[in-house]
Scaffold this active site. Structure first.
Site: not given
Length: 308
Positions: A104-106
């Site tokens: 998700i690379k938040r």
């Protein structure tokens, strides 16, 4: 959860993760046609095709692998129906006892970061009840905003016994524009690696931390340095196969115990039937092609580790 991941890697002898990153041009025509016949050429139709495609690959490979890594953007592009397909994929993989890494690379701060962490790894309060949102086992996190962006994720990981993979040195060609910049004589990715190791000390499993790192297979020499900087950190290694990484490039990502890294392949496995090597399987046999690609990847990496 890091302990479960390691146990499954040891049982399968497969330090690999299959990236479930579906694109419509990967999905065989017979799957698309069936989905469109039911839902039309709509977002719902695309989402159904993605779900059935994923299910076929998971059914064909789950006994060989420890983990999967669905990339959320490939589902988000289809709006709400795509996100439903994402959730169905996560739940189905967990029903097969696979470890799910939500790619998700938040990366945000404060209450926003906490909300991302709750949504993907934790439980949200609704009245007197709590509900898991997406309920992945791990999530990928961008550390650009510093500890303010990472700590809320670590807090949730401690509560839920889950983990993170934090971007340290990514596999893309332009990663060096920022990540290789020298700060006090050392590249930024080394400083980030040191910080990941520090964060990891706050949430340890048996031998390795629940707080892992992402280091691209396309930069093996940098991986060698980072392995020393982060000895107790599990490294998620993207860039194998389609991006050019090979088993021989990856040995330095692993520790002497044969652990410490898990290698991702996405389109090299899920779209294997499109490669000349696996063309004999045909579109109808796309899942069987994926299974053979997994076997070949395991052999490649195991052979490289045994010969180092």
């Amino acid at each position: 959860m890091i302990n479960k991941l390691i146990d499954k890697i040891q049982k399968t002898n497969a330090p690999i993760v299959v990236g479930l990153d579906p694109m419509m041009n990967y999905i065989p025509k017979h799957i698309q046609e069936k989905a469109f016949a039911e839902y039309g050429e709509t977002l719902e139709g695309a989402a159904e095709a993605i779900w059935q495609y994923n299910k076929g690959i998971v059914d064909a490979t789950y006994d060989l692998i420890p983990a999967v890594k669905p990339q959320i953007a490939m589902y988000e592009q289809f709006g709400i129906p795509g996100m439903i397909a994402y959730k169905k994929t996560v739940d189905y993989c967990k029903s097969k006892d696979l470890v799910v890494i939500g790619d998700i690379k938040r990366g945000d701060i404060g209450s926003t970061s906490a909300a991302y962490a709750v949504g993907h790894l934790g439980k949200v309060q609704v009245g007197n009840k709590k509900y898991a949102g997406f309920d992945e086992d791990f999530a990928t996190v961008n550390p650009y905003l510093g500890s303010d962006g990472v700590n809320p994720f670590i807090d949730i990981c401690k509560e839920e016994n889950k983990g993170l993979f934090i971007l340290v040195k990514t596999s893309n060609p332009s990663s060096g524009e920022f990540q290789d910049r020298l700060i006090d004589g050392r590249p930024l990715y080394e400083w980030v690696g040191e910080k990941v190791a520090q964060w990891g000390q706050e949430h340890m499993g048996k031998e390795y931390s629940y707080i892992g790192a992402v280091v691209g297979a396309t930069y093996p020499e940098m991986g060698k340095v980072l392995r020393k900087i982060m000895p107790k950190t599990f490294i998620l290694v993207p860039g194998y196969g389609a991006q050019g990484g090979k088993g021989a490039d990856l040995v330095h990502f692993f520790n002497e115990d044969g652990l410490g890294a898990i290698v991702n392949s996405s389109r090299g496995i899920i779209a294997a039937y499109k490669q000349e090597k696996y063309a004999a399987f045909g579109e109808e046999g796309y899942a069987d092609a994926s299974r053979q690609a997994v076997k070949d990847m395991i052999e490649d990496i195991s052979g490289a580790l045994n010969n180092r």
